[in-house]
Design a protein around this motif. Structure first.
Motif, mmCIF file in Angstrom:
data_model
loop_
_atom_site.group_PDB
_atom_site.id
_atom_site.type_symbol
_atom_site.label_atom_id
_atom_site.label_comp_id
_atom_site.label_asym_id
_atom_site.label_seq_id
_atom_site.Cartn_x
_atom_site.Cartn_y
_atom_site.Cartn_z
ATOM 1 N N ARG A 46 -20.704 68.727 -40.510
ATOM 2 C CA ARG A 46 -21.854 68.510 -39.641
ATOM 3 C C ARG A 46 -23.097 68.357 -40.495
ATOM 4 N NH1 ARG A 46 -20.322 70.267 -34.151
ATOM 5 N NH2 ARG A 46 -22.439 69.757 -33.542
ATOM 6 N N TRP A 80 -11.314 62.364 -29.525
ATOM 7 C CA TRP A 80 -12.647 62.986 -29.563
ATOM 8 C C TRP A 80 -12.855 63.881 -28.340
ATOM 9 C CZ3 TRP A 80 -16.744 64.043 -32.479
ATOM 10 C CH2 TRP A 80 -17.939 64.417 -31.842
ATOM 11 N N GLN A 90 -13.499 67.960 -28.323
ATOM 12 C CA GLN A 90 -14.662 68.579 -27.683
ATOM 13 C C GLN A 90 -14.246 69.599 -26.629
ATOM 14 O OE1 GLN A 90 -17.792 67.904 -29.052
ATOM 15 N NE2 GLN A 90 -16.268 66.987 -30.413
ATOM 16 N N ASP A 147 -27.100 65.385 -32.319
ATOM 17 C CA ASP A 147 -26.107 65.663 -33.348
ATOM 18 C C ASP A 147 -24.718 65.271 -32.868
ATOM 19 O OD1 ASP A 147 -24.086 68.216 -34.019
ATOM 20 O OD2 ASP A 147 -25.014 67.306 -35.776
ATOM 21 N N ARG A 148 -24.371 65.653 -31.633
ATOM 22 C CA ARG A 148 -23.055 65.317 -31.101
ATOM 23 C C ARG A 148 -22.902 63.803 -30.924
ATOM 24 N NH1 ARG A 148 -23.902 70.069 -28.234
ATOM 25 N NH2 ARG A 148 -24.515 69.007 -26.320
ATOM 26 N N ARG A 155 -20.064 61.757 -32.749
ATOM 27 C CA ARG A 155 -19.147 60.926 -31.965
ATOM 28 C C ARG A 155 -19.129 59.493 -32.484
ATOM 29 N NH1 ARG A 155 -19.598 57.420 -27.675
ATOM 30 N NH2 ARG A 155 -17.786 57.309 -26.268
#
Length: 289
Positions: free
Chosen positions: A3, A168, A172, A191-192, A196
């Motif tokens: 991340r 994905w 999640q 951020d997500r 993605r």
């Protein structure tokens, strides 16, 4: 999944395509090579953005930085159904081509994170001559831990029957919700979205092939120890991909400089970028000082 703190290059950095003898690769480049250049190689499910927080401190220390998406990673093109281009030997050849394209005649330091460390090792074993040093960051001597092998196998099994979007969504659904200090989920939405977008752009064949490599990588430390290039083994103080004692032992066998970054785990480059940058530049400066 790594991340990065952001997907936006820092001031003074530029994103562009690096043209090599083996095709074009997406890179983020920053700084001027006052003391040398650095080629930064990301890990499994990662990308060049994993090194974003290192560009400024390394540039300030006099190093030009080039972080690369490997073949089939994020913004570098790659086959989505054919695993052959992602054999480790092929990825090592890609890295050597990137090194040739980046080289300006001065010292070129190689830094590989996790899977990127094992690809970097393979490249150095093919041809060490382009590199002034090798840093293995959170990267171990052989296959990943049993627990991580199970996770990678789950991913490979999922990719065999689902597309990247479906995988994905499944990932999640299995992750606990992340709350901010205020108890809301507003922060991290961008951020997500970035994560993605990176996931969907990554080649599933690349993930399957490199995941298999991580689960079956042989111990090549003795081979690497015989190569006459300065070596640095850097990790966080905790790591569930390769146990810290295993990384410690590898450093001893390599006769390498060993650095442990406090309050960092498998990605010291994102967990503690300032301390990581200081450790890297300390190693390189000492070599030339």
């Amino acid at each position: 999944m790594s991340r990065p703190p952001t997907f936006t290059p820092p001031p003074g950095a530029r994103a562009h395509l690096l043209r090599t003898s083996r095709g074009e690769f997406a890179v983020i480049e920053a700084g001027t090579a006052v003391k040398g250049s650095v080629l930064l190689v990301p890990g499994f499910t990662g990308s060049k953005e994993d090194f974003i927080a290192l560009h400024e401190p390394l540039a300030q220390a006099g190093y030009r930085t080039v972080a690369v998406d490997g073949r089939g990673q994020y913004e570098s093109p790659g086959a989505r159904d054919d695993e052959a281009p992602y054999a480790q030997a092929e990825l090592a050849k890609d890295l050597l081509a990137q090194a040739a394209a980046v080289s300006d005649g001065g010292p070129l330091h190689l830094v590989g994170h996790s899977l990127g460390g094992q690809i970097s090792r393979a490249a150095v074993l093919q041809d060490a001559s382009p590199f002034a040093s090798l840093t293995l960051m959170a990267s171990g001597p052989a296959q990943i831990s049993a627990g991580q092998q199970q996770r990678v196998q789950l991913l490979r099994d999922a990719l065999a029957v689902m597309d990247m979007e479906q995988v994905w969504e499944a990932i999640q659904a299995m992750e606990p919700p992340e709350e901010t200090e205020t108890g809301t989920l507003d922060e991290g939405l961008d951020d997500r979205a970035d994560l993605r977008r990176r996931w969907l752009a990554t080649s599933p064949a690349q993930l399957i092939a490199t995941g298999r490599q991580l689960c079956a990588e042989p111990d090549r430390v003795t081979e690497l120890a015989a190569v006459d290039v300065p070596k640095h083994v850097l990790s966080g103080e905790r790591d569930d991909t390769w146990p810290i004692p295993v990384i410690d032992d590898m450093a001893v066998r390599l006769r390498a400089r060993r650095t442990v970054i406090r309050d960092a785990e498998h990605s010291p480059n994102t967990d503690q970028p300032k301390a990581t940058a200081a450790a890297l530049t300390g190693f390189w400066d000492e070599m030339t000082g």
